[in-house]
Design a protein around this motif. Sequence first.
Motif, PDB file in Angstrom:
ATOM      1  N   ALA A  32      56.665 175.935 157.292  1.00 20.64           N
ATOM      2  CA  ALA A  32      57.723 174.939 157.495  1.00 20.64           C
ATOM      3  C   ALA A  32      57.729 173.917 156.369  1.00 20.64           C
ATOM      4  O   ALA A  32      58.800 173.545 155.870  1.00 20.64           O
ATOM      5  CB  ALA A  32      57.538 174.255 158.851  1.00 20.64           C
ATOM      6  N   LYS A  36      60.766 173.403 153.606  1.00 24.03           N
ATOM      7  CA  LYS A  36      61.382 172.099 153.370  1.00 24.03           C
ATOM      8  C   LYS A  36      61.315 171.699 151.898  1.00 24.03           C
ATOM      9  O   LYS A  36      62.196 171.013 151.396  1.00 24.03           O
ATOM     10  CB  LYS A  36      60.709 171.016 154.212  1.00 24.03           C
ATOM     11  CG  LYS A  36      61.257 170.908 155.598  1.00 24.03           C
ATOM     12  CD  LYS A  36      62.703 170.522 155.538  1.00 24.03           C
ATOM     13  CE  LYS A  36      63.134 169.840 156.793  1.00 24.03           C
ATOM     14  NZ  LYS A  36      64.556 169.608 156.841  1.00 24.03           N
ATOM     15  N   PHE A  61      67.261 175.437 158.205  1.00 26.40           N
ATOM     16  CA  PHE A  61      65.834 175.274 158.468  1.00 26.40           C
ATOM     17  C   PHE A  61      65.487 175.427 159.940  1.00 26.40           C
ATOM     18  O   PHE A  61      64.489 176.058 160.282  1.00 26.40           O
ATOM     19  CB  PHE A  61      65.379 173.897 157.958  1.00 26.40           C
ATOM     20  CG  PHE A  61      63.963 173.573 158.321  1.00 26.40           C
ATOM     21  CD1 PHE A  61      62.911 174.184 157.663  1.00 26.40           C
ATOM     22  CD2 PHE A  61      63.674 172.657 159.312  1.00 26.40           C
ATOM     23  CE1 PHE A  61      61.607 173.895 157.997  1.00 26.40           C
ATOM     24  CE2 PHE A  61      62.379 172.355 159.652  1.00 26.40           C
ATOM     25  CZ  PHE A  61      61.338 172.982 158.979  1.00 26.40           C
ATOM     26  N   ASP A  62      66.287 174.856 160.836  1.00 26.35           N
ATOM     27  CA  ASP A  62      65.952 174.915 162.260  1.00 26.35           C
ATOM     28  C   ASP A  62      65.982 176.356 162.785  1.00 26.35           C
ATOM     29  O   ASP A  62      65.164 176.724 163.625  1.00 26.35           O
ATOM     30  CB  ASP A  62      66.845 174.001 163.084  1.00 26.35           C
ATOM     31  CG  ASP A  62      68.327 174.307 162.930  1.00 26.35           C
ATOM     32  OD1 ASP A  62      68.701 175.000 161.966  1.00 26.35           O
ATOM     33  OD2 ASP A  62      69.111 173.845 163.778  1.00 26.35           O
ATOM     34  N   LEU A  63      66.888 177.175 162.282  1.00 26.62           N
ATOM     35  CA  LEU A  63      66.908 178.571 162.716  1.00 26.62           C
ATOM     36  C   LEU A  63      65.747 179.368 162.125  1.00 26.62           C
ATOM     37  O   LEU A  63      65.212 180.273 162.768  1.00 26.62           O
ATOM     38  CB  LEU A  63      68.241 179.225 162.351  1.00 26.62           C
ATOM     39  CG  LEU A  63      69.444 178.710 163.120  1.00 26.62           C
ATOM     40  CD1 LEU A  63      70.705 179.428 162.688  1.00 26.62           C
ATOM     41  CD2 LEU A  63      69.236 178.876 164.605  1.00 26.62           C
ATOM     42  N   LEU A  65      62.810 178.088 161.555  1.00 29.70           N
ATOM     43  CA  LEU A  65      61.661 177.654 162.344  1.00 29.70           C
ATOM     44  C   LEU A  65      61.658 178.294 163.731  1.00 29.70           C
ATOM     45  O   LEU A  65      60.615 178.741 164.206  1.00 29.70           O
ATOM     46  CB  LEU A  65      61.663 176.129 162.448  1.00 29.70           C
ATOM     47  CG  LEU A  65      60.384 175.477 162.918  1.00 29.70           C
ATOM     48  CD1 LEU A  65      59.235 175.836 161.994  1.00 29.70           C
ATOM     49  CD2 LEU A  65      60.555 173.974 162.962  1.00 29.70           C
ATOM     50  N   MET A  66      62.826 178.370 164.377  1.00 29.48           N
ATOM     51  CA  MET A  66      62.893 179.005 165.699  1.00 29.48           C
ATOM     52  C   MET A  66      62.573 180.499 165.614  1.00 29.48           C
ATOM     53  O   MET A  66      61.911 181.044 166.501  1.00 29.48           O
ATOM     54  CB  MET A  66      64.260 178.785 166.324  1.00 29.48           C
ATOM     55  CG  MET A  66      64.454 177.375 166.835  1.00 29.48           C
ATOM     56  SD  MET A  66      65.904 177.139 167.871  1.00 29.48           S
ATOM     57  CE  MET A  66      67.228 177.701 166.855  1.00 29.48           C
ATOM     58  N   ARG A 136      77.742 178.336 162.410  1.00 31.00           N
ATOM     59  CA  ARG A 136      77.392 178.254 163.823  1.00 31.00           C
ATOM     60  C   ARG A 136      78.647 178.536 164.637  1.00 31.00           C
ATOM     61  O   ARG A 136      79.670 177.904 164.453  1.00 31.00           O
ATOM     62  CB  ARG A 136      76.868 176.885 164.176  1.00 31.00           C
ATOM     63  CG  ARG A 136      75.563 176.575 163.519  1.00 31.00           C
ATOM     64  CD  ARG A 136      75.136 175.179 163.916  1.00 31.00           C
ATOM     65  NE  ARG A 136      73.974 174.784 163.164  1.00 31.00           N
ATOM     66  CZ  ARG A 136      72.748 174.833 163.629  1.00 31.00           C
ATOM     67  NH1 ARG A 136      72.531 175.272 164.839  1.00 31.00           N
ATOM     68  NH2 ARG A 136      71.745 174.457 162.886  1.00 31.00           N
TER      69      ARG A 136
END
Length: 143
Positions: A32, A36, A61-63, A65-66, A136
């Motif tokens: 992560a 970043k 980034f959030d996808l 990480l998930m 999205r």
Amino acid sequence: MKKTSMRIFEALWRALWVLLILANVYDLVFSAVAWKMGHGLIEENFFVSIFQYYGGINIPFDLELMTMIGVKLLFFTGIYWYTKLFDLLKASKYKWTALIPFIAISIFVDVADTFIFFISPSLARRHPPPGPPFKRCGLNDTL
């Protein structure tokens, strides 16, 4: 005598699980931070790299990480049920040996990622492919 050896195996079992969890948490946090900072590390993040490099899609980034957390949860679930086979085969005394290959792989991935990030930053530099950014889709969006 038998009771003490079972306690030793249980303590070893717990210590190996803790080591496995810590190695994978380190991998998740390190990846992560690298994402970043603009570095792309490809290890077991196969699903993320498929979308980024072959699909021409820039994933937020959030996808990323998930997806990584989901892969880790599947990894732990698979290891848990694999070690349950030792109970089924009445060899639960030696089920701690089932964790050793997974710990070795996790440590190898952590060392390789750290090496790529610190020693050879040109290998880890992210070059996003040309293509549309990830869109999205909501319930009211149309194709």
